[in-house]
Design an enzyme around this catalytic site. Structure first.
Site: not given
Length: 490
Positions: A290, A293, A321, A356, A374, A397
């Site tokens: 993590e 990331w 969209w 999360n 997004w 995102w």
């Protein structure tokens, strides 16, 4: 703010003072810029500059500004206790810092490197302004394990996929051991005056609703709060991290993200604390990934500065969209009719943070079931998260939306019902944040619209009144998302 008067007394001594510019590294321990600034016993003037103009649309959002105020207060106390009070300033950094350096006779400004596009441009302007006066800017690595521009894939290009990136960093071994904070700092005898913390205007304006009033029940901004949370995590939840991190109803994750974002703890400190905890190797490795990331997100942002606004997969620039203000508002307020999503959105509003796993479920519902851009979700998170981080927020995102370089396939659509039943099986999370459903039995808690009328009545639930019906049927929403994805590929 007013110009800083030049004080010849600073220049009369034997040792030239240093100016330390705090950015996203609001701590004293394991701080390379601080250690470089005080090397050789140099007198120190620490400064924080609130430069909203430089950040532009990426200035700290409302929740982040609440955190920043608390973090600056804690940092100010820690610095004052060691003998070098923090100077607060507001304005353009390329104006404030050269003026301060000239006023105290400092030849070098030490600072942590900034990685956001606006922060990189700010650093360049500060460097140029200092150079015009014969001074220099020394940048140090204070916020990451390693510089994102310092390595790439075997092809020589930046990494675009997380797994090989993480393998490379893990193979490189542990980062250097953290270094302690200096016990004492040699502050200037008569430092220039700065702004008060209140004058920075980081809290809600008096007279307006105090939407952040509950944050201090959850968080303790500052280095001491970061160390306390880190110690609690490695002594407890780390040992069960592989499974418990996915269960939002318990404290199974570290909760360190806002502390890391503001640099109240370094990623190296977190890394070594996890290694030293003695947890099962698999649990520790899962947690360290993590941290990686986060590093990967900064790697992407550095090499793809368009990350916050533009899909990294070019074909998504024509994705169909269907922006809808009413649907976006229902999602923002936690009124989608999907309990685990609504619980997450309400947790976010009340605490400035969201678990999360639930972030992924809520984000998937917005961009796939509801076909909302997004970027609109990222903007809401930016304003409401205390850990709002441009690299991590943008990369995550894009991952959920399927448009990042290393993203979840667009056809992977989280089922909010099954996700709730799997990760909140006993309903602890939903019952806490969506109390109007608290009396529903587990069998219907994540799908109240399927409950018989007598069960709803016994639980005091009136669908469409006390709690909304789903804004979109799951099966229909999923089918619509897949249809849109198919059209994109056609």
């Amino acid at each position: 703010m007013a110009p800083f008067p030049r004080n010849p007394s600073y220049m009369a001594g034997m040792t030239e003072p240093s100016l330390l510019w705090f950015r996203h590294d609001l701590r004293l321990s394991d701080h390379p810029a601080l250690l470089a600034a005080v090397a050789g016993g140099r007198p120190l003037l620490p400064v924080f500059v609130l430069d909203d103009a430089a950040a532009g649309p990426h200035r700290p959002g409302g929740a982040a500004r609440w955190w920043l105020r608390g973090s600056l207060a804690a940092l100010g106390r820690d610095l004052a206790a060691r003998g070098a009070p923090l100077l607060l300033a507001r304005g353009r950094a390329e104006t404030v810092l050269p003026a301060l350096a000239a006023a105290i006779g400092a030849g070098t400004v030490h600072a942590g490197r900034g990685y956001e596009p606006w922060a990189r441009a700010q650093s360049r302007r500060v460097h140029e302004a200092l150079a015009d006066g014969g001074r220099s800017l020394a940048l140090h690595t204070t916020a990451l394990l390693r510089e994102p521009h310092g390595f790439g894939a075997a092809s020589g290009k930046p990494y675009a996929v997380y797994t090989p990136f993480a393998k490379t960093l893990l193979a490189a071994g542990d980062p250097p051991a953290p270094r302690p904070a200096p016990d004492r700092l040699a502050g200037l005898p008569h430092p220039p005056g700065g702004e008060t913390l209140e004058a920075l205007g980081l809290y809600p304006v008096p007279g307006e609703p105090d939407w952040a009033r509950g944050f201090d029940k959850t968080w303790q901004p500052g280095e001491a709060g970061a160390q306390a949370r880190l110690a609690r995590f490695v002594a407890g939840a780390l040992g069960r991290y592989g499974t418990d991190r996915n269960i939002p109803g318990i404290e199974g994750s570290s909760g360190l993200s806002p502390h890391l974002h503001w640099g109240e703890v370094s990623p190296g400190q977190v890394w070594h604390a996890a290694r030293a905890a003695g947890a099962e190797a698999g649990q520790t490795e899962t947690f360290l990934k993590e941290i990686l990331w986060r590093e990967f997100s900064y790697h992407l942002l550095w090499h793809r500065p368009e990350l916050p606004e533009v899909p990294l997969r070019a074909e998504f620039s024509r994705f169909p969209w269907q922006a809808d203000a009413a649907l976006l508002a229902a999602w923002q307020r936690g009124r989608t009719g999907y309990p685990v999503v609504d619980a997450g959105m309400r947790q976010l509003w009340q605490t400035g943070w969201m678990h999360n796993r639930v972030r992924m479920i809520a984000a998937s519902l917005l961009v796939k079931h509801l076909l909302q851009p997004w970027q609109d979700g990222a903007a809401w998170f930016w304003d409401t998260l205390v850990d709002a981080d441009l690299a991590s927020n943008s990369a995550s995102w894009q991952w959920v939306a399927g448009c990042g370089t290393d993203a979840a396939p667009y056809f992977r659509v989280f089922n909010p019902i099954l996700q709730g039943e799997k990760f909140d099986a006993e309903g602890r999370y939903v019952r806490r944040w969506v109390p109007e459903l608290a009396r529903l039995p587990n069998a219907f808690l994540h799908k109240p619209w399927e409950a018989p009328s007598e069960v709803l009545a016994a639980a005091g639930v009136r669908l469409g009144t006390s709690y909304p019906r789903p804004v979109v049927d799951h099966a229909k929403g999923r089918a619509r998302a897949l249809e849109a994805f198919a059209a994109l590929r056609a």
